[in-house]
Design an enzyme around this catalytic site. Sequence first.
Site, short mmCIF file in Angstrom:
data_model
loop_
_atom_site.label_atom_id
_atom_site.label_comp_id
_atom_site.label_asym_id
_atom_site.label_seq_id
_atom_site.Cartn_x
_atom_site.Cartn_y
_atom_site.Cartn_z
N GLY A 176 -1.64 0.33 22.72
CA GLY A 176 -2.30 1.47 22.51
C GLY A 176 -1.98 2.92 22.45
N GLN B 105 0.18 3.88 20.46
CA GLN B 105 0.13 4.16 19.26
C GLN B 105 -0.78 6.00 18.90
OE1 GLN B 105 -1.51 2.10 19.78
NE2 GLN B 105 -1.61 1.09 17.82
N TYR C 244 0.87 -1.03 0.31
CA TYR C 244 0.73 -0.09 -0.28
C TYR C 244 0.63 0.73 -0.02
CZ TYR C 244 -3.72 3.16 1.64
OH TYR C 244 -4.47 4.18 1.93
N ASP D 5 3.70 -1.09 12.90
CA ASP D 5 2.59 0.24 12.45
C ASP D 5 2.74 1.54 13.10
OD1 ASP D 5 -0.36 -0.86 13.66
OD2 ASP D 5 0.08 0.82 14.57
P1 NAD Z 1 -12.52 1.87 0.63
O1 NAD Z 1 -12.11 0.68 -0.47
O2 NAD Z 1 -13.44 1.81 1.21
O3 NAD Z 1 -12.66 2.95 -1.16
C1 NAD Z 1 -12.42 2.02 -1.83
C2 NAD Z 1 -12.95 1.72 -3.78
O4 NAD Z 1 -12.32 1.64 -4.97
C3 NAD Z 1 -14.03 0.73 -3.26
O5 NAD Z 1 -15.54 0.75 -3.43
C4 NAD Z 1 -13.42 -0.67 -4.17
O6 NAD Z 1 -13.93 -1.32 -4.78
C5 NAD Z 1 -12.84 -0.14 -5.06
N1 NAD Z 1 -11.10 -0.87 -6.12
C6 NAD Z 1 -10.03 -1.07 -5.15
N2 NAD Z 1 -10.02 -1.47 -6.52
C7 NAD Z 1 -10.30 -1.42 -7.73
C8 NAD Z 1 -9.73 -1.60 -8.80
N3 NAD Z 1 -8.48 -2.34 -9.22
N4 NAD Z 1 -10.50 -1.30 -10.07
C9 NAD Z 1 -11.59 -0.55 -9.37
N5 NAD Z 1 -11.88 -0.50 -8.53
C10 NAD Z 1 -11.07 -0.54 -7.57
O7 NAD Z 1 -11.73 2.85 0.77
P2 NAD Z 1 -11.58 4.42 0.97
O8 NAD Z 1 -11.90 4.88 2.75
O9 NAD Z 1 -13.06 4.89 0.34
O10 NAD Z 1 -10.79 5.20 0.57
C11 NAD Z 1 -10.89 6.14 -1.03
C12 NAD Z 1 -9.76 6.03 -1.42
O11 NAD Z 1 -8.46 7.31 -0.25
C13 NAD Z 1 -8.77 4.87 -1.42
O12 NAD Z 1 -7.43 5.58 -2.85
C14 NAD Z 1 -7.88 5.24 -0.34
O13 NAD Z 1 -5.63 4.70 -0.51
C15 NAD Z 1 -7.45 6.79 0.30
N6 NAD Z 1 -7.08 7.32 1.14
C16 NAD Z 1 -8.22 6.69 2.20
C17 NAD Z 1 -8.18 6.93 3.50
C18 NAD Z 1 -8.97 6.77 5.35
O14 NAD Z 1 -9.10 6.71 5.96
N7 NAD Z 1 -10.39 5.86 4.30
C19 NAD Z 1 -6.53 8.28 4.20
C20 NAD Z 1 -5.78 7.28 3.05
C21 NAD Z 1 -5.99 7.62 1.95
N1 UDP Z 2 -5.98 -0.94 15.83
C1 UDP Z 2 -6.50 -1.36 17.00
N2 UDP Z 2 -7.56 -1.93 16.54
C2 UDP Z 2 -8.12 -2.65 15.67
C3 UDP Z 2 -7.68 -2.35 14.87
C4 UDP Z 2 -6.95 -0.48 14.29
O1 UDP Z 2 -5.92 -0.85 18.05
O2 UDP Z 2 -9.22 -3.31 16.56
C5 UDP Z 2 -4.91 0.00 15.79
C6 UDP Z 2 -4.29 -0.19 14.18
O3 UDP Z 2 -2.57 -1.27 14.98
C7 UDP Z 2 -3.48 1.55 14.74
C8 UDP Z 2 -4.54 2.17 14.41
O4 UDP Z 2 -5.59 1.83 15.60
O5 UDP Z 2 -1.94 1.06 15.19
C9 UDP Z 2 -5.24 3.03 13.63
O6 UDP Z 2 -5.68 1.14 12.32
P1 UDP Z 2 -5.63 1.09 11.28
O7 UDP Z 2 -5.97 -0.01 10.14
O8 UDP Z 2 -7.38 2.09 11.37
O9 UDP Z 2 -5.37 2.56 10.37
P2 UDP Z 2 -3.60 2.93 10.20
O10 UDP Z 2 -2.78 2.02 10.79
O11 UDP Z 2 -3.45 2.74 8.87
O12 UDP Z 2 -3.73 4.15 10.25
#
Ligand code: NAD
Ligand code: UDP
Length: 310
Positions: free
Chosen positions: A205, A207, A143, A269
């Site tokens: 916890g 972090q 990712y 993490d």
């Molecule tokens: P999400 O998983 O709900 O949405 C992702 C969407 O992309 C889904 O509808 C999935 O079906 C579609 N998808 C995945 N792979 C695909 C492919 N190969 N072809 C077509 N469609 C595909 O996630 P989200 O939280 O809505 O995130 C949306 C975007 O924002 C992502 O690019 C994610 O990396 C970015 N983002 C989200 C967060 C967050 O906290 N939610 C943080 C940082 C970045």
């Molecule tokens: N986490 C947790 N319990 C859960 C899911 C996540 O303690 O059931 C922690 C995880 O280890 C991380 C933080 O919460 O430290 C945020 O995790 P998340 O997967 O939401 O996002 P990211 O790590 O990608 O920021």
Amino acid sequence: MRILVTGGAGFIGSHLIDRLMADGHDVICLDNFYTGHKRNILKWMDSPFFEFIRHDITEPIRLEVDQIYHLACPASPVHYQYNPVKTVKTSFMGTMNMLGLAKRVKARLLMASTSEIYGDPNIHPQTEEYWGNVNTIGIRSCYDEGKRVAETLCFDYHRQNNVDIRVARIFNTYGPRMLENDGRVVSNFIVQSLRGIPLTVYGDGSQTRSFCYVSDLVEGLMRLMNGEHIGPVNLGNPGEYTILELAQKIQGMVNPDAEIIFKPLPQDDPKQRQPDITRAKTWLGWEPTVPLDEGLKLTIEDFRSRITAH
Ligand code: NAD
Ligand code: UDP
């Protein structure tokens, strides 16, 4: 305008589509339903101004559009680690296909990048100038490195082919419509406390993360898309909490009787994360407006209605 939203059936994408449709645009939603769901876009299916295309962005596609919000990519560690090779393919080949499309039709493309490109950061809070501290071979790398190369592709298509790009670095975002099995922390804690099962805190916890409500995030994305700065721009809420604090807060709001248990911390993490949003404030006049307590209340209501419905 005719606007393409990749990943539009997902969590953030579907909220963005609601705003774009309300503003009177012609919207094309493209999704392969990996983590997205039809119910998120169901209300627009009969609209003559909305089209849905079931398509995987790792394959090229030809469309005529003015703007592309490129969001397609699984975002939760549980889902992006399920098939890591596919995650890299989606970020790299998917972004290349979308940039190729943007180049051909002269559309502006906004790429949804992430705070994960900073890895386990050595500076705090994170500014856009920071280059990050990222493991290239760990379980999060598919990712993190995928998004890093997606950013690189955006800037190279911009320099080499004049493609009009915008890069948003999104920090942890939460809200209604997250999947019950999404696996990210906010949805996990809410679902667990609603079901009366223990809240799973990973590690001790201590972090930290900073949580942005989805409507604020969508506003930031739209301002970046329609503004003059290409980015990268951090979009997130600077309010920083330890994961244990978040667990206790949600426990208090939903079910004070629910237990909190500790599970092993996953590999790599990040220890702390908080966006410096000076750039978003100055360039876009943007900052979050929804406090965590209010956003959690709205998210809990949404999960409650879904969980008690079946
Ligand atoms: P999400 O998983 O709900 O949405 C992702 C969407 O992309 C889904 O509808 C999935 O079906 C579609 N998808 C995945 N792979 C695909 C492919 N190969 N072809 C077509 N469609 C595909 O996630 P989200 O939280 O809505 O995130 C949306 C975007 O924002 C992502 O690019 C994610 O990396 C970015 N983002 C989200 C967060 C967050 O906290 N939610 C943080 C940082 C970045
Ligand atoms: N986490 C947790 N319990 C859960 C899911 C996540 O303690 O059931 C922690 C995880 O280890 C991380 C933080 O919460 O430290 C945020 O995790 P998340 O997967 O939401 O996002 P990211 O790590 O990608 O920021």
